[in-house]
Design a protein around this motif. Sequence first.
Motif, short mmCIF file in Angstrom:
data_model
loop_
_atom_site.label_atom_id
_atom_site.label_comp_id
_atom_site.label_asym_id
_atom_site.label_seq_id
_atom_site.Cartn_x
_atom_site.Cartn_y
_atom_site.Cartn_z
N LEU A 100 -18.20 2.90 -6.80
CA LEU A 100 -17.35 2.83 -7.99
C LEU A 100 -17.35 1.46 -8.66
CD1 LEU A 100 -14.23 4.82 -6.71
CD2 LEU A 100 -16.20 5.68 -7.97
N ASN A 101 -18.12 0.53 -8.14
CA ASN A 101 -18.19 -0.83 -8.69
C ASN A 101 -16.83 -1.55 -8.63
OD1 ASN A 101 -20.98 -0.86 -9.49
ND2 ASN A 101 -20.42 0.53 -11.16
N THR A 102 -16.02 -1.19 -7.67
CA THR A 102 -14.74 -1.87 -7.47
C THR A 102 -14.96 -3.13 -6.63
OG1 THR A 102 -14.35 -0.40 -5.59
CG2 THR A 102 -13.31 0.19 -7.67
N ALA A 103 -13.89 -3.90 -6.48
CA ALA A 103 -13.97 -5.12 -5.65
C ALA A 103 -12.78 -5.13 -4.68
CB ALA A 103 -13.97 -6.36 -6.53
N ILE A 104 -12.63 -4.02 -3.97
CA ILE A 104 -11.53 -3.90 -3.01
C ILE A 104 -11.76 -4.89 -1.87
CG2 ILE A 104 -10.44 -2.36 -1.33
CD1 ILE A 104 -11.09 -0.04 -3.20
N LYS A 105 -10.69 -5.58 -1.47
CA LYS A 105 -10.80 -6.61 -0.45
C LYS A 105 -10.55 -6.05 0.95
CE LYS A 105 -9.40 -10.31 -3.61
NZ LYS A 105 -8.41 -11.38 -3.89
N PRO A 106 -11.00 -6.76 1.99
CA PRO A 106 -10.74 -6.31 3.37
C PRO A 106 -9.25 -6.14 3.63
CG PRO A 106 -12.38 -8.06 3.35
CD PRO A 106 -11.85 -7.96 1.95
N GLY A 107 -8.92 -5.15 4.45
CA GLY A 107 -7.52 -4.90 4.79
C GLY A 107 -6.79 -4.06 3.76
N PHE A 108 -7.51 -3.41 2.85
CA PHE A 108 -6.90 -2.62 1.78
C PHE A 108 -6.03 -1.50 2.35
CE2 PHE A 108 -7.08 1.09 -1.05
CZ PHE A 108 -6.57 0.54 -2.21
N THR A 109 -4.82 -1.35 1.79
CA THR A 109 -3.90 -0.30 2.23
C THR A 109 -3.43 0.52 1.04
OG1 THR A 109 -1.92 -1.69 2.02
CG2 THR A 109 -3.06 -1.72 4.15
N PHE A 110 -2.98 1.73 1.32
CA PHE A 110 -2.37 2.59 0.32
C PHE A 110 -1.36 3.48 1.02
CE2 PHE A 110 -5.77 5.06 2.06
CZ PHE A 110 -5.34 6.37 2.05
N SER A 111 -0.44 4.06 0.25
CA SER A 111 0.64 4.85 0.84
C SER A 111 0.77 6.20 0.14
CB SER A 111 1.98 4.10 0.75
OG SER A 111 1.92 2.89 1.44
N ILE A 112 1.28 7.17 0.90
CA ILE A 112 1.57 8.50 0.37
C ILE A 112 3.00 8.86 0.77
CG2 ILE A 112 0.83 10.91 0.25
CD1 ILE A 112 -1.83 10.01 1.48
N SER A 113 3.79 9.27 -0.20
CA SER A 113 5.16 9.69 0.07
C SER A 113 5.24 11.21 -0.05
CB SER A 113 6.14 9.04 -0.91
OG SER A 113 6.15 7.64 -0.75
N TYR A 114 5.79 11.85 0.96
CA TYR A 114 5.93 13.31 1.00
C TYR A 114 7.39 13.67 0.75
CZ TYR A 114 1.29 13.04 3.03
OH TYR A 114 -0.04 12.78 3.24
N LEU A 115 7.62 14.45 -0.30
CA LEU A 115 8.98 14.76 -0.73
C LEU A 115 9.45 16.10 -0.18
CD1 LEU A 115 7.95 12.52 -2.63
CD2 LEU A 115 9.26 13.59 -4.47
#
Length: 665
Positions: A100-115
Amino acid sequence: MNLISAKVGPFRSINAAQDVDIDRDVTVLVGMNEAGKTVFLKALHKAQDALGREKFNPTDDYPRKDYTSYMRRHAEKPETAVALTYQLDQEEIDEINTDLNTAIKPGFTFSISYLYNNSKTISINVDEAPVIAALASTSGLSSDAVAAIKKALTLRDALDQLNGIDRNDADDAFLADLKAQVEKSDWANVVQYEVWGHLSSKLPKFLYFSDYDLLPGKLNLKDLATRVANAKADSNNASKQIQPKHQAVLALLRMADVDIGDFSGSTGYEELKAKVEAVSISLTDQVLEFWKQNEDLEVEVDIRPDATDEAPFNDGPNLYLRIKNRRHRGVTTPFDQRSRGFIWFFSFLVWFDSVQQQLDPSGAAKHNQLVLLLDEPGLALHALAQADFLRYIDALAEDHQVIYTTHSPFMVHSDRLHQVRVVEDKATIGTVISDNLSGSDARTIFPLQAALGWNLAQNLFIAKRNLLVEGPSELAYLQAASALVEASGGKGLPEDVTIVPVGGLNNVATFVSLLGANGLDLAVLHDYSGKPEQKLDGLIQQKLLAKKSVFNASQFRDPASIGQDSVPSDIEDLFNPVLYLGYFNKVYAKALNGTPILESDLPAGDRIVYRIERALETKKINVRPSGGFNHYAVAAAFSTSPPEQLDSDTLARFNALFEAIGSAL
């Protein structure tokens, strides 16, 4: 990709949201019964169930005390039940950056909230600037197009900028592609949507296993086929048809490559039985790799009808599981009547090997990246079998994260307390989950204390050769005397002999039984009361101790008659009385008020410690409120500040003692 934290609540007994760090390999939830350990696992399971059957239901899942007030806002503003945070590994980051030609850095995190309305929200942060820079370098674009793209802050902005310039054919083709890319998403940040597209297909899902998922001893296959058909026809109510025991048998059949319809078709009995038996043999071999309690067990399978049985077993073929014990001449018993531990272990392997293929009752393929949720695994296992099962959990953790609950000290690695989360049910607060061991209730952390105690005991007794003594005084005197004997040119206690204080002569039998069972060499040195010790004689008669390995202090009191029982003696009687009195007077100088106890002050007797106590009583001197004196205080003073040398008789006594112990061991 690894789950690194889970924020759970409000959910059942978890009244306030609990943010729990998840270990990359194994996370252990320790707590008392009804503290909320299972509640935490159930919340995770409902958030991302690999089999797709679990849903949040406010009636069942929202804390009951706040249920009424919550339901007034549920439809318009549903609350979050679970929020999960994941971290990417470097290989995944590199793949996304390349694609995707991104520049994501090491240790990248993301979250998901379940309602609670079973929707979810994604929290992900990806900078579009590197993607825009890559677009600007696309070959063939006009200088105006390149300039327009470079002005943009987002992909949507780039689309607007390109629409406002004069374009050539290459620019138009590029614009069409960009428009198609942007219109695929209604997210403001298109790149974040595309990254999520990469991640969503690789998101680890949860598999929950408990005692309810055990294999039954027998199951009617015609009834099972009917249930499967009903589940396919009404997938929304599949769980009502396919109970855990049915799912367990389906898992076994699926592993054997047997379809439930084969039992009513043309496939022969011998072929079906051979397939199921082959899988059973393979699973038994896997169990025995970790099951060391009885390696003579094996699982047998039979498939046959029985018109005389009760419904539904009297209609069509039944699947029978039995356990054969070769140790008892091949006697077989129904599977569900055998050791609960073996049943659990075998059922778990069936469940886990099968659900890796991820098939629900209707046969739809599911996900294969898993986080394993094990509720009280190995609860019915013997303590040593639990240690075996820990090795199996470590093996699972090589490929999958594992989260399990326990209140057994043998299901906790005492050298991995960083993996432990304590779970407590606090009044007015509800379930609280924390990694703060120091602030936890003593009852909650008792399994951890027991695990540490077991580890300490194992480390204390790691020596092949051990000398059991009654208390810490003997330990102090023997260590100091050994050094003094060696300094004088003699032989002290062998370096590979560990001195083990057992807390009194009454505990010797227990320690001998426990340590001797580990194949350790043992000797005993005890005080002598003037008559034989029946407990020690009993150990010798039972061949738990060799007679040559049992010594008492009186046998070394007279250098001229080493090895012979004499007068009542303690280890203190092996020292010169004047030397011992010197240390006693030093320790209790304040209480003696400048008037030391001299040898001439001592009444007649065999044991110096009792002679001193009688002298104190006669002189009406109290060195401690309870009377007498602290024998260990004198021993500690001797060991921390020993004399420069011992007299010849004392050296001879200890030299003979150490030589005898070394010879016996």
